[in-house]
Design an enzyme around this catalytic site. Structure first.
Site, PDB file in Angstrom:
ATOM      1  N   LYS A   1       0.829  -1.212   0.000  1.00 34.05           N
ATOM      2  CA  LYS A   1       0.000   0.000   0.000  1.00 34.05           C
ATOM      3  C   LYS A   1       0.857   1.252   0.000  1.00 34.05           C
ATOM      4  O   LYS A   1       0.551   2.216  -0.700  1.00 34.05           O
ATOM      5  CB  LYS A   1      -0.944   0.005   1.212  1.00 34.05           C
ATOM      6  CG  LYS A   1      -2.096  -0.985   1.063  1.00 34.05           C
ATOM      7  CD  LYS A   1      -3.229  -0.697   2.035  1.00 34.05           C
ATOM      8  CE  LYS A   1      -4.381  -1.675   1.818  1.00 34.05           C
ATOM      9  NZ  LYS A   1      -5.402  -1.586   2.859  1.00 34.05           N
TER      10      LYS A   1
ATOM     11  N   LYS B   1      -8.254  -9.989  -7.414  1.00 32.08           N
ATOM     12  CA  LYS B   1      -9.251 -10.183  -6.360  1.00 32.08           C
ATOM     13  C   LYS B   1     -10.367  -9.147  -6.484  1.00 32.08           C
ATOM     14  O   LYS B   1     -10.094  -7.970  -6.727  1.00 32.08           O
ATOM     15  CB  LYS B   1      -8.518 -10.007  -5.017  1.00 32.08           C
ATOM     16  CG  LYS B   1      -9.375 -10.173  -3.791  1.00 32.08           C
ATOM     17  CD  LYS B   1      -8.595  -9.812  -2.531  1.00 32.08           C
ATOM     18  CE  LYS B   1      -9.359  -8.724  -1.817  1.00 32.08           C
ATOM     19  NZ  LYS B   1      -9.042  -8.441  -0.454  1.00 32.08           N
TER      20      LYS B   1
ATOM     21  N   LYS C   1     -13.638  -3.961  -2.761  1.00 39.39           N
ATOM     22  CA  LYS C   1     -14.490  -2.780  -2.584  1.00 39.39           C
ATOM     23  C   LYS C   1     -13.858  -1.553  -3.223  1.00 39.39           C
ATOM     24  O   LYS C   1     -14.559  -0.662  -3.675  1.00 39.39           O
ATOM     25  CB  LYS C   1     -14.646  -2.464  -1.090  1.00 39.39           C
ATOM     26  CG  LYS C   1     -15.538  -3.398  -0.324  1.00 39.39           C
ATOM     27  CD  LYS C   1     -15.727  -2.849   1.095  1.00 39.39           C
ATOM     28  CE  LYS C   1     -15.372  -3.856   2.160  1.00 39.39           C
ATOM     29  NZ  LYS C   1     -14.060  -3.661   2.779  1.00 39.39           N
TER      30      LYS C   1
HETATM   31  N1  AQP Z   1     -12.534 -11.185  -3.413  1.00 33.09           N
HETATM   32  C1  AQP Z   1     -12.668 -11.736  -2.226  1.00 33.09           C
HETATM   33  N2  AQP Z   1     -12.871 -13.077  -2.129  1.00 33.09           N
HETATM   34  C2  AQP Z   1     -13.023 -13.651  -0.925  1.00 33.09           C
HETATM   35  N3  AQP Z   1     -12.993 -12.997   0.231  1.00 33.09           N
HETATM   36  C3  AQP Z   1     -12.808 -11.664   0.196  1.00 33.09           C
HETATM   37  N4  AQP Z   1     -12.735 -10.722   1.156  1.00 33.09           N
HETATM   38  C4  AQP Z   1     -12.549  -9.521   0.573  1.00 33.09           C
HETATM   39  N5  AQP Z   1     -12.494  -9.658  -0.760  1.00 33.09           N
HETATM   40  C5  AQP Z   1     -12.649 -10.976  -1.030  1.00 33.09           C
HETATM   41  C6  AQP Z   1     -12.877 -10.977   2.594  1.00 33.09           C
HETATM   42  O1  AQP Z   1     -13.774 -10.006   3.115  1.00 33.09           O
HETATM   43  C7  AQP Z   1     -13.335  -9.544   4.374  1.00 33.09           C
HETATM   44  C8  AQP Z   1     -13.243  -8.031   4.292  1.00 33.09           C
HETATM   45  O2  AQP Z   1     -12.104  -7.503   4.757  1.00 33.09           O
HETATM   46  P1  AQP Z   1     -11.768  -5.941   4.710  1.00 33.09           P
HETATM   47  O3  AQP Z   1     -12.976  -5.119   4.620  1.00 33.09           O
HETATM   48  O4  AQP Z   1     -10.855  -5.705   5.851  1.00 33.09           O
HETATM   49  O5  AQP Z   1     -10.972  -5.669   3.388  1.00 33.09           O
HETATM   50  P2  AQP Z   1     -10.360  -6.497   2.248  1.00 33.09           P
HETATM   51  O6  AQP Z   1     -10.030  -7.884   2.597  1.00 33.09           O
HETATM   52  O7  AQP Z   1      -9.240  -5.685   1.685  1.00 33.09           O
HETATM   53  O8  AQP Z   1     -11.602  -6.517   1.277  1.00 33.09           O
HETATM   54  P3  AQP Z   1     -11.897  -5.554   0.082  1.00 33.09           P
HETATM   55  O9  AQP Z   1     -13.303  -5.736  -0.323  1.00 33.09           O
HETATM   56  O10 AQP Z   1     -10.866  -5.728  -0.975  1.00 33.09           O
HETATM   57  O11 AQP Z   1     -11.787  -4.146   0.751  1.00 33.09           O
HETATM   58  P4  AQP Z   1     -10.869  -2.878   0.465  1.00 33.09           P
HETATM   59  O12 AQP Z   1     -11.082  -2.548  -0.961  1.00 33.09           O
HETATM   60  O13 AQP Z   1     -11.427  -1.864   1.393  1.00 33.09           O
HETATM   61  O14 AQP Z   1      -9.442  -3.240   0.770  1.00 33.09           O
HETATM   62  C9  AQP Z   1     -12.042 -10.307   4.696  1.00 33.09           C
HETATM   63  O15 AQP Z   1     -12.344 -11.421   5.506  1.00 33.09           O
HETATM   64  C10 AQP Z   1     -11.567 -10.751   3.340  1.00 33.09           C
HETATM   65  O16 AQP Z   1     -10.781 -11.917   3.383  1.00 33.09           O
END
Ligand code: AQP
Length: 332
Positions: A112, A195, A198
């Site tokens: 990051k 992946k 969000k």
């Molecule tokens: N693509 C994915 N497939 C499976 N699991 C996923 N998770 C996120 N994306 C996928 C799981 O959702 C939870 C959310 O964790 P987070 O909000 O701390 O952020 P993250 O993992 O970084 O998820 P995002 O959606 O990609 O958020 P941003 O964009 O904000 O960084 C975790 O349990 C993760 O494993």
């Protein structure tokens, strides 16, 4: 019951289907056999730039989606991280037993910070894993279900717990990560080797929980596939179709080979239509329930406050013990 801790960042108005399949569906099952704590980690979300009003709204929306997806606030403890001050307080104490080099080895930070540049990278982003360790250790957690990208942070949490225990005496339970399988990972529909996230740059390949069902159906119909034309799981050579198969299987509870059989000899159009129906059927009611909850924010806030009080009780006990152990003078 053994204790479980997990959370998500309120980093968008809606969660995406990866969050649902990779986290919420499992949380929903696990809450039956664990004393589960699920938090909306807003303190983590402010480690990158945020709009204050929007963050408040996203925090409520994330909580509403937890409940709509089946997390029961009367059974599990579903709360907002910043409502329990012990998180920030324990993070400070833990930062004093974390090595600078140790924190610097976290690959998520390296990724990051190289993306943002060093001036746009906050110290908060650097200490993010220490706050995460505090989240987990405050609740004397046994298991932490996370994606494999979070594994290193849970390892750090374990190291910090063991170090603190050996320096100051038994204080923290040392948690175990429960890493989700590769098959629970969902990829972007337009870019099926990345992946689904969000904060993806384009949302054309992201299925949002709160989108109009017809919009999600369209996104499924437009998902990237390949020119072979056969519905078959092959992550290497057919990432698009494989991703759709994984989503189909996860949402229906069916095995991938059974779905391959059902669509054998039929084109991608049919398969996508089938999946679009599954997505609409699964998300329609979740979306409606979330919107209902959001229509009465005062009631939602009351539920969150009651759950924060439950969390605070457990967290407060751990924090008081920690303050004693490190030698802080007790306020009388
Ligand atoms: N693509 C994915 N497939 C499976 N699991 C996923 N998770 C996120 N994306 C996928 C799981 O959702 C939870 C959310 O964790 P987070 O909000 O701390 O952020 P993250 O993992 O970084 O998820 P995002 O959606 O990609 O958020 P941003 O964009 O904000 O960084 C975790 O349990 C993760 O494993």
């Amino acid at each position: 019951k053994p204790r479980l801790y997990s959370g998500m960042q309120p980093s968008a108005d809606s969660l995406q289907i990866g969050n649902y399949i990779g986290a919420l569906m499992q949380w929903r099952d696990l809450q039956q056999s664990y004393d589960a704590f699920f938090s909306v980690v807003d303190l983590h979300a402010i480690t990158v730039a945020q709009d204050p009003e929007h963050l408040r709204e996203k925090t409520r929306r994330t909580a509403a989606q937890y409940i709509a997806a089946g997390i029961e606030p009367s059974k599990s403890t579903l709360y907002v991280q910043s409502h329990v001050p012990a998180h920030a307080e324990l993070a400070w104490i833990l930062s004093t037993v974390t090595g600078f080099g140790e924190a610097g080895r976290m690959t998520q930070f390296k990724d990051k910070s190289s993306r943002y540049g060093s001036d746009a990278t906050s110290v908060g982003l650097f200490t993010y894993p220490v706050l995460m360790a505090a989240d987990i250790l405050l609740y004397q957690t046994d298991i932490v279900p996370v994606g494999d990208d979070q594994k290193q942070h849970v390892e750090l949490t374990r190291d910090l717990a063991e170090r603190f225990n050996s320096r100051f005496g038994q204080t923290f339970r040392v948690p175990m990560p429960v890493i989700q399988q590769e098959t629970a990972r969902i990829y972007d529909l337009q870019n099926p080797t990345a992946k689904m996230s969000k904060s993806a740059e384009s949302d054309a390949g992201v299925l949002w929980l709160l989108d109009e069902p017809s919009k999600s159906a369209k996104k499924v119909m437009r998902a990237v596939t390949d020119s072979e034309g056969s519905v078959r799981y092959d992550r290497e050579n057919k990432p698009g179709v494989s991703n759709l198969l994984v989503i189909y299987a996860a949402l229906t509870g069916r095995q991938i080979p059974a779905i391959e059989d059902e669509y054998a000899g039929r084109g991608y159009g049919d398969f996508k239509k089938g999946l679009a129906e599954v997505v609409v059927e699964e998300f329609g009611p979740v979306r409606e329930r979330a919107l209902e909850l959001l229509a009465d924010p005062a009631e939602l806030d009351r539920v969150l406050a009651a759950n924060a009080a439950k969390a605070e009780e457990v967290a407060g006990r751990t924090l008081a013990d920690v303050y004693d152990k490190v030698g802080l003078l007790r306020r009388v």
